[in-house]
Write a protein that holds these residues in place. Structure first.
Motif, PDB file in Angstrom:
ATOM      1  N   THR A  99      51.736  71.108 108.957  1.00  0.00           N
ATOM      2  CA  THR A  99      52.204  72.116 109.887  1.00  0.00           C
ATOM      3  C   THR A  99      51.071  72.575 110.796  1.00  0.00           C
ATOM      4  N   CYS A 100      51.430  72.764 112.062  1.00  0.00           N
ATOM      5  CA  CYS A 100      50.471  73.259 113.051  1.00  0.00           C
ATOM      6  C   CYS A 100      50.732  74.751 113.309  1.00  0.00           C
ATOM      7  N   TYR A 101      49.641  75.534 113.451  1.00  0.00           N
ATOM      8  CA  TYR A 101      49.753  76.977 113.659  1.00  0.00           C
ATOM      9  C   TYR A 101      48.964  77.376 114.909  1.00  0.00           C
ATOM     10  N   PHE A 102      49.552  78.361 115.619  1.00  0.00           N
ATOM     11  CA  PHE A 102      48.904  78.823 116.849  1.00  0.00           C
ATOM     12  C   PHE A 102      48.900  80.353 116.876  1.00  0.00           C
ATOM     13  N   LEU A 103      47.702  80.919 117.057  1.00  0.00           N
ATOM     14  CA  LEU A 103      47.557  82.364 117.219  1.00  0.00           C
ATOM     15  C   LEU A 103      47.432  82.656 118.707  1.00  0.00           C
ATOM     16  N   SER A 104      48.357  83.482 119.199  1.00  0.00           N
ATOM     17  CA  SER A 104      48.361  83.750 120.644  1.00  0.00           C
ATOM     18  C   SER A 104      47.087  84.478 121.059  1.00  0.00           C
ATOM     19  N   ASP A 105      46.702  84.250 122.306  1.00  0.00           N
ATOM     20  CA  ASP A 105      45.528  84.937 122.840  1.00  0.00           C
ATOM     21  C   ASP A 105      45.930  86.138 123.690  1.00  0.00           C
ATOM     22  N   PHE A 110      46.428  81.038 104.224  1.00  0.00           N
ATOM     23  CA  PHE A 110      45.937  80.333 105.413  1.00  0.00           C
ATOM     24  C   PHE A 110      46.071  81.214 106.652  1.00  0.00           C
ATOM     25  N   LEU A 111      47.188  81.946 106.767  1.00  0.00           N
ATOM     26  CA  LEU A 111      47.393  82.796 107.940  1.00  0.00           C
ATOM     27  C   LEU A 111      46.348  83.899 108.025  1.00  0.00           C
ATOM     28  N   TYR A 112      45.873  84.359 106.858  1.00  0.00           N
ATOM     29  CA  TYR A 112      44.836  85.382 106.867  1.00  0.00           C
ATOM     30  C   TYR A 112      43.511  84.846 107.421  1.00  0.00           C
ATOM     31  N   THR A 113      43.373  83.515 107.465  1.00  0.00           N
ATOM     32  CA  THR A 113      42.161  82.939 108.069  1.00  0.00           C
ATOM     33  C   THR A 113      42.294  82.842 109.586  1.00  0.00           C
ATOM     34  N   LEU A 114      43.545  82.991 110.075  1.00  0.00           N
ATOM     35  CA  LEU A 114      43.771  82.895 111.520  1.00  0.00           C
ATOM     36  C   LEU A 114      43.578  84.239 112.218  1.00  0.00           C
ATOM     37  N   THR A 115      43.958  85.326 111.542  1.00  0.00           N
ATOM     38  CA  THR A 115      43.934  86.629 112.199  1.00  0.00           C
ATOM     39  C   THR A 115      43.500  87.725 111.236  1.00  0.00           C
ATOM     40  N   ASN A 116      42.906  88.754 111.795  1.00  0.00           N
ATOM     41  CA  ASN A 116      42.536  89.930 111.004  1.00  0.00           C
ATOM     42  C   ASN A 116      43.090  91.200 111.635  1.00  0.00           C
ATOM     43  N   GLU A 117      44.151  91.020 112.445  1.00  0.00           N
ATOM     44  CA  GLU A 117      44.781  92.161 113.096  1.00  0.00           C
ATOM     45  C   GLU A 117      46.300  92.062 112.976  1.00  0.00           C
ATOM     46  N   ASP A 118      47.007  93.133 113.363  1.00  0.00           N
ATOM     47  CA  ASP A 118      48.465  93.127 113.294  1.00  0.00           C
ATOM     48  C   ASP A 118      49.021  91.984 114.133  1.00  0.00           C
ATOM     49  N   THR A 119      49.897  91.184 113.538  1.00  0.00           N
ATOM     50  CA  THR A 119      50.391  89.967 114.193  1.00  0.00           C
ATOM     51  C   THR A 119      51.855  89.745 113.833  1.00  0.00           C
ATOM     52  N   TRP A 120      52.672  89.467 114.870  1.00  0.00           N
ATOM     53  CA  TRP A 120      54.104  89.233 114.640  1.00  0.00           C
ATOM     54  C   TRP A 120      54.337  87.972 113.792  1.00  0.00           C
ATOM     55  N   GLU A 180      45.827  70.920 121.269  1.00  0.00           N
ATOM     56  CA  GLU A 180      44.605  71.709 121.425  1.00  0.00           C
ATOM     57  C   GLU A 180      44.931  73.197 121.299  1.00  0.00           C
ATOM     58  N   GLY A 181      44.110  73.901 120.551  1.00  0.00           N
ATOM     59  CA  GLY A 181      44.315  75.330 120.349  1.00  0.00           C
ATOM     60  C   GLY A 181      45.127  75.649 119.100  1.00  0.00           C
ATOM     61  N   TRP A 182      45.697  74.594 118.464  1.00  0.00           N
ATOM     62  CA  TRP A 182      46.465  74.775 117.234  1.00  0.00           C
ATOM     63  C   TRP A 182      45.609  74.366 116.042  1.00  0.00           C
ATOM     64  N   ARG A 183      45.908  74.970 114.881  1.00  0.00           N
ATOM     65  CA  ARG A 183      45.218  74.581 113.648  1.00  0.00           C
ATOM     66  C   ARG A 183      46.225  73.997 112.667  1.00  0.00           C
ATOM     67  N   ILE A 184      45.773  73.000 111.916  1.00  0.00           N
ATOM     68  CA  ILE A 184      46.682  72.300 111.006  1.00  0.00           C
ATOM     69  C   ILE A 184      46.439  72.713 109.554  1.00  0.00           C
ATOM     70  N   SER A 185      47.533  72.791 108.799  1.00  0.00           N
ATOM     71  CA  SER A 185      47.478  73.001 107.354  1.00  0.00           C
ATOM     72  C   SER A 185      48.626  72.201 106.751  1.00  0.00           C
ATOM     73  N   CYS A 186      48.267  71.270 105.857  1.00  0.00           N
ATOM     74  CA  CYS A 186      49.267  70.332 105.309  1.00  0.00           C
ATOM     75  C   CYS A 186      49.870  69.543 106.469  1.00  0.00           C
ATOM     76  N   ARG A 215      49.912  90.561 118.986  1.00  0.00           N
ATOM     77  CA  ARG A 215      49.771  89.112 119.051  1.00  0.00           C
ATOM     78  C   ARG A 215      50.769  88.482 118.081  1.00  0.00           C
ATOM     79  N   TRP A 216      50.926  87.179 118.118  1.00  0.00           N
ATOM     80  CA  TRP A 216      51.902  86.507 117.269  1.00  0.00           C
ATOM     81  C   TRP A 216      51.362  85.153 116.794  1.00  0.00           C
ATOM     82  N   ILE A 217      51.996  84.628 115.741  1.00  0.00           N
ATOM     83  CA  ILE A 217      51.629  83.321 115.207  1.00  0.00           C
ATOM     84  C   ILE A 217      52.826  82.390 115.319  1.00  0.00           C
ATOM     85  N   CYS A 218      52.614  81.227 115.935  1.00  0.00           N
ATOM     86  CA  CYS A 218      53.638  80.211 116.051  1.00  0.00           C
ATOM     87  C   CYS A 218      53.385  79.101 115.031  1.00  0.00           C
ATOM     88  N   GLU A 219      54.422  78.359 114.695  1.00  0.00           N
ATOM     89  CA  GLU A 219      54.252  77.183 113.833  1.00  0.00           C
ATOM     90  C   GLU A 219      55.215  76.078 114.271  1.00  0.00           C
TER      91      GLU A 219
END
Length: 243
Positions: free
Chosen positions: A126-132, A162-172, A118-124, A236-240
């Motif tokens: 791989t699961c991705y998580f944008l920190s809150d 795909f990552l550009y659909t997750l965030t629109n701000e500076d992200t690690w 929960e809270g992760w998004r899938i692509s292919c 913020r950061w993006i995990c995979e």
């Protein structure tokens, strides 16, 4: 006294020399000597022929021996190469079998329904998580590891989009040059070679001490850039992780 004359006529038909058809000891000797001479010459020719044949035979035998040795050496070399090729072929076959098994395994996994926490998004796959929340680069990586993943490693244009659909701000993201200044590597050890359409903006703060050492990279989706920044900056950061 009466004189008496005797008329003796010379017969020219009588000659002291023998005729051409006359046979005798001298004629036989000549023939014998001629035969001996002929046999002697024939013997010389035969001996010369035998000597020539003997020399030619030895020369030919030596030449044939050399040719045989060369052919034997080439045959041994060819057999060695053939044996090496056969071993390489067997290794390639074994590798192909293993790769086929792995491909079948991955295809089987891809057919299975993939889900992410929960809270992760899938692509292919791989699961991705944008920190809150926000924090330093190290804090972001620690958080990702605690969730069973790591900071994202971008390795395709599709992933970048795909990552550009997750965030629109500076992200690690998982890219830094901490080990060696100017040598940027992803957290899995691979060097940065492509930016997949993004603009790479790296100036290490332009030498301005206000910004410090800028050894960590982040996304700037609104300008389509990757930028270096001080690792202590709060972002913020993006995990995979694999689904």
């Amino acid at each position: 006294m009466e004189e008496i004359y005797v008329n003796v006529e010379y017969d020219k038909s009588v000659d002291s020399k023998p005729s051409q058809n006359q046979t005798g000891p001298r004629s036989s000797q000549r023939r014998f000597h001629g035969a001996v001479l002929s046999l002697g010459l024939l013997s010389v020719f035969l001996l010369a022929g035998l000597i020539y044949l003997g020399v030619h035979y030895h020369y030919s035998a030596a030449k044939l021996s050399t040719i045989k040795d060369n052919l034997t050496e080439r045959l041994q070399t060819s057999n060695t190469k053939l044996s090496s090729l056969m071993e390489e072929k067997d290794l390639l076959n074994d590798s192909l079998v293993e790769m086929t098994k792995e491909l079948e395994r991955l295809q089987g996994l891809s057919k299975q329904k993939k889900t992410c926490p929960e809270g992760w998004r899938i692509s292919c796959v791989t699961c991705y998580f944008l920190s809150d929340k926000s924090g330093s680069w190290d804090k972001g990586r620690e958080d990702c590891k605690g969730k069973g993943g790591d900071l994202v490693v971008i390795d395709s244009t599709e992933e970048q989009r795909f990552l550009y659909t997750l965030t629109n701000e500076d992200t690690w993201i998982g890219l830094s040059d901490r080990e060696e200044e100017g040598t940027w590597k992803w957290i899995d050890g691979t060097p940065k070679t492509l930016t997949y359409g993004a603009v790479w903006q790296s100036d290490n703060g332009g030498g301005d001490p206000r910004w410090g050492e800028e050894d960590c990279a982040h996304l700037m989706p609104y300008t389509n850039e990757w930028n270096d920044r001080s690792c202590e900056t709060s972002l913020r950061w993006i995990c995979e992780k694999v689904a």
